[in-house]
Design a protein around this motif. Structure first.
Motif, PDB file in Angstrom:
ATOM      1  N   UNK A 185      19.130  26.540  35.743  1.00 22.74           N
ATOM      2  CA  UNK A 185      20.110  27.534  35.295  1.00 22.74           C
ATOM      3  C   UNK A 185      21.470  26.863  35.256  1.00 22.74           C
ATOM      4  N   UNK A 186      22.103  26.870  34.074  1.00 24.80           N
ATOM      5  CA  UNK A 186      23.383  26.184  33.930  1.00 24.80           C
ATOM      6  C   UNK A 186      24.549  27.173  33.920  1.00 24.80           C
ATOM      7  N   UNK A 187      25.748  26.635  33.774  1.00 24.48           N
ATOM      8  CA  UNK A 187      26.962  27.439  33.842  1.00 24.48           C
ATOM      9  C   UNK A 187      26.995  28.528  32.782  1.00 24.48           C
ATOM     10  N   UNK A 188      26.623  28.192  31.556  1.00 27.54           N
ATOM     11  CA  UNK A 188      26.644  29.175  30.471  1.00 27.54           C
ATOM     12  C   UNK A 188      25.671  30.315  30.744  1.00 27.54           C
ATOM     13  N   UNK A 189      24.507  29.996  31.292  1.00 21.85           N
ATOM     14  CA  UNK A 189      23.527  31.027  31.624  1.00 21.85           C
ATOM     15  C   UNK A 189      24.089  31.969  32.687  1.00 21.85           C
ATOM     16  N   UNK A 190      24.710  31.392  33.703  1.00 26.38           N
ATOM     17  CA  UNK A 190      25.329  32.222  34.743  1.00 26.38           C
ATOM     18  C   UNK A 190      26.389  33.151  34.149  1.00 26.38           C
ATOM     19  N   UNK A 191      27.213  32.609  33.266  1.00 27.67           N
ATOM     20  CA  UNK A 191      28.288  33.408  32.679  1.00 27.67           C
ATOM     21  C   UNK A 191      27.746  34.566  31.847  1.00 27.67           C
ATOM     22  N   UNK A 192      26.656  34.334  31.126  1.00 27.87           N
ATOM     23  CA  UNK A 192      26.080  35.400  30.306  1.00 27.87           C
ATOM     24  C   UNK A 192      25.392  36.463  31.163  1.00 27.87           C
ATOM     25  N   UNK A 193      24.809  36.052  32.278  1.00 31.91           N
ATOM     26  CA  UNK A 193      24.034  36.990  33.093  1.00 31.91           C
ATOM     27  C   UNK A 193      24.856  37.741  34.134  1.00 31.91           C
ATOM     28  N   UNK A 194      26.023  37.214  34.490  1.00 31.23           N
ATOM     29  CA  UNK A 194      26.771  37.809  35.602  1.00 31.23           C
ATOM     30  C   UNK A 194      27.138  39.265  35.321  1.00 31.23           C
ATOM     31  N   UNK A 195      27.303  40.006  36.386  1.00 30.00           N
ATOM     32  CA  UNK A 195      27.671  41.423  36.367  1.00 30.00           C
ATOM     33  C   UNK A 195      26.564  42.314  35.784  1.00 30.00           C
ATOM     34  N   UNK A 196      25.325  41.859  35.883  1.00 30.36           N
ATOM     35  CA  UNK A 196      24.197  42.686  35.449  1.00 30.36           C
ATOM     36  C   UNK A 196      23.831  43.688  36.534  1.00 30.36           C
ATOM     37  N   UNK A 197      23.282  44.808  36.112  1.00 32.93           N
ATOM     38  CA  UNK A 197      22.729  45.788  37.049  1.00 32.93           C
ATOM     39  C   UNK A 197      21.286  45.433  37.416  1.00 32.93           C
ATOM     40  N   UNK A 198      20.587  44.806  36.460  1.00 33.20           N
ATOM     41  CA  UNK A 198      19.193  44.406  36.662  1.00 33.20           C
ATOM     42  C   UNK A 198      19.022  42.953  36.251  1.00 33.20           C
ATOM     43  N   UNK A 199      18.317  42.191  37.101  1.00 33.09           N
ATOM     44  CA  UNK A 199      17.985  40.804  36.792  1.00 33.09           C
ATOM     45  C   UNK A 199      16.465  40.652  36.743  1.00 33.09           C
ATOM     46  N   UNK A 200      15.980  40.185  35.613  1.00 37.65           N
ATOM     47  CA  UNK A 200      14.564  39.846  35.473  1.00 37.65           C
ATOM     48  C   UNK A 200      14.511  38.331  35.332  1.00 37.65           C
ATOM     49  N   UNK A 201      13.999  37.651  36.349  1.00 35.60           N
ATOM     50  CA  UNK A 201      14.091  36.194  36.389  1.00 35.60           C
ATOM     51  C   UNK A 201      12.793  35.592  36.917  1.00 35.60           C
ATOM     52  N   UNK A 202      12.398  34.485  36.299  1.00 32.78           N
ATOM     53  CA  UNK A 202      11.151  33.864  36.745  1.00 32.78           C
ATOM     54  C   UNK A 202      11.327  33.198  38.105  1.00 32.78           C
ATOM     55  N   UNK A 203      10.261  33.274  38.900  1.00 32.72           N
ATOM     56  CA  UNK A 203      10.172  32.554  40.163  1.00 32.72           C
ATOM     57  C   UNK A 203       8.774  31.945  40.146  1.00 32.72           C
ATOM     58  N   UNK A 204       8.640  30.842  39.461  1.00 32.93           N
ATOM     59  CA  UNK A 204       7.336  30.392  38.999  1.00 32.93           C
ATOM     60  C   UNK A 204       6.454  29.736  40.048  1.00 32.93           C
TER      61      UNK A 204
END
Length: 249
Positions: free
Chosen positions: A144-163
């Motif tokens: 997960x890079x900086x741009x990904x963090x910036x786009x995802x921040x302040x979400x109410x729900x996070x759907x993220x892989x934990x493989x």
């Protein structure tokens, strides 16, 4: 906004996101008939689906695309990912550049972000509805890079892989070393530790909902994925069910 994770894992991934009377799907990685059946079980008519957004064209994310042709649903994918997509009727194809945003009929504002996986043009999505409820979807990615963090921040729900759990992957005698290296690479998948550290960066303790998804059936367990995330979030003093909610799918 209502989120339903219809399928998750290496056998197939489908996420339904509803707002008002409109539904979008993120990925359609199981058979069309199974998607239809599971949608109806949760009260969604396939005719209410206004768009399908694809993260990348691996089979466990796109094998149900005949659904789009049957119900004439527009399909969105990053421009280079169409090189390996199954056949979709030409009039249904919608193309964007990874990183671009899509204002979908004033119903959803969708920000795409480039992910890191062994596909042509993989992306994740941060989806906001007209009530300003935000859900971020981050599936197959090696980091997960900086741009990904910036786009995802302040979400109410996070759907993220934990493989995968690294120790289980290393001990897995069924997997050749080349496969293990692929999974662990920067263009592979997130380990439980990587996912937990990403959540530590994102979660603010405001009651966010976390869904851990895309767990390997052979190299992980629900309890390991959840425990790793919960223990890591305690570094900030965040407690499960008090500061956030977490569920493993």
């Amino acid at each position: 906004m209502k989120v339903d994770i219809i399928a998750s894992g290496s056998s197939g991934n489908v996420i339904a996101i509803r707002s008002n009377q409109s539904t979008i799907l993120v990925d359609v990685g199981i058979a069309k008939t199974k998607i239809e059946k599971r949608l109806l079980e949760i009260g969604i008519s396939p005719t209410s689906i206004v768009a399908i957004f694809i993260t990348h064209a691996h089979k466990d994310h796109v094998q149900g695309l005949p659904l789009a042709n049957k119900y004439k649903i527009p399909v969105y994918a990053a421009e280079n990912e169409w090189k390996s997509m199954p056949k979709v009727d030409e009039e249904l194809k919608r193309t964007f550049k990874a990183g671009e945003s899509i204002n979908f009929e004033d119903k959803f504002f969708i920000e795409s972000f480039k992910t890191h996986h062994d596909a042509y043009d993989p992306v994740g999505y941060a989806i906001t509805d007209y009530n300003n409820f935000k859900c971020s979807v981050c599936l197959d990615t090696g980091h997960v890079d900086k741009d990904m963090f910036e786009k995802m921040e302040f979400s109410h729900t996070y759907i993220i892989e934990s493989n995968y759990q690294p120790s289980m992957l290393e001990k897995n005698l069924e997997y050749p070393e080349v496969t293990k290296r692929r999974i662990k690479s920067d263009n592979g998948h997130l380990s439980n530790v990587q996912t937990a550290e990403a959540l530590l960066h994102l979660i603010q303790g405001l009651g966010e909902q976390i869904y851990l998804v895309h767990l390997s059936s052979k190299n992980n367990s629900s309890s390991l994925a959840k425990t790793t995330a919960v223990k890591t979030l305690m570094k900030k003093g965040y407690k499960q069910d008090e500061h956030y909610k977490i569920e493993v799918i």
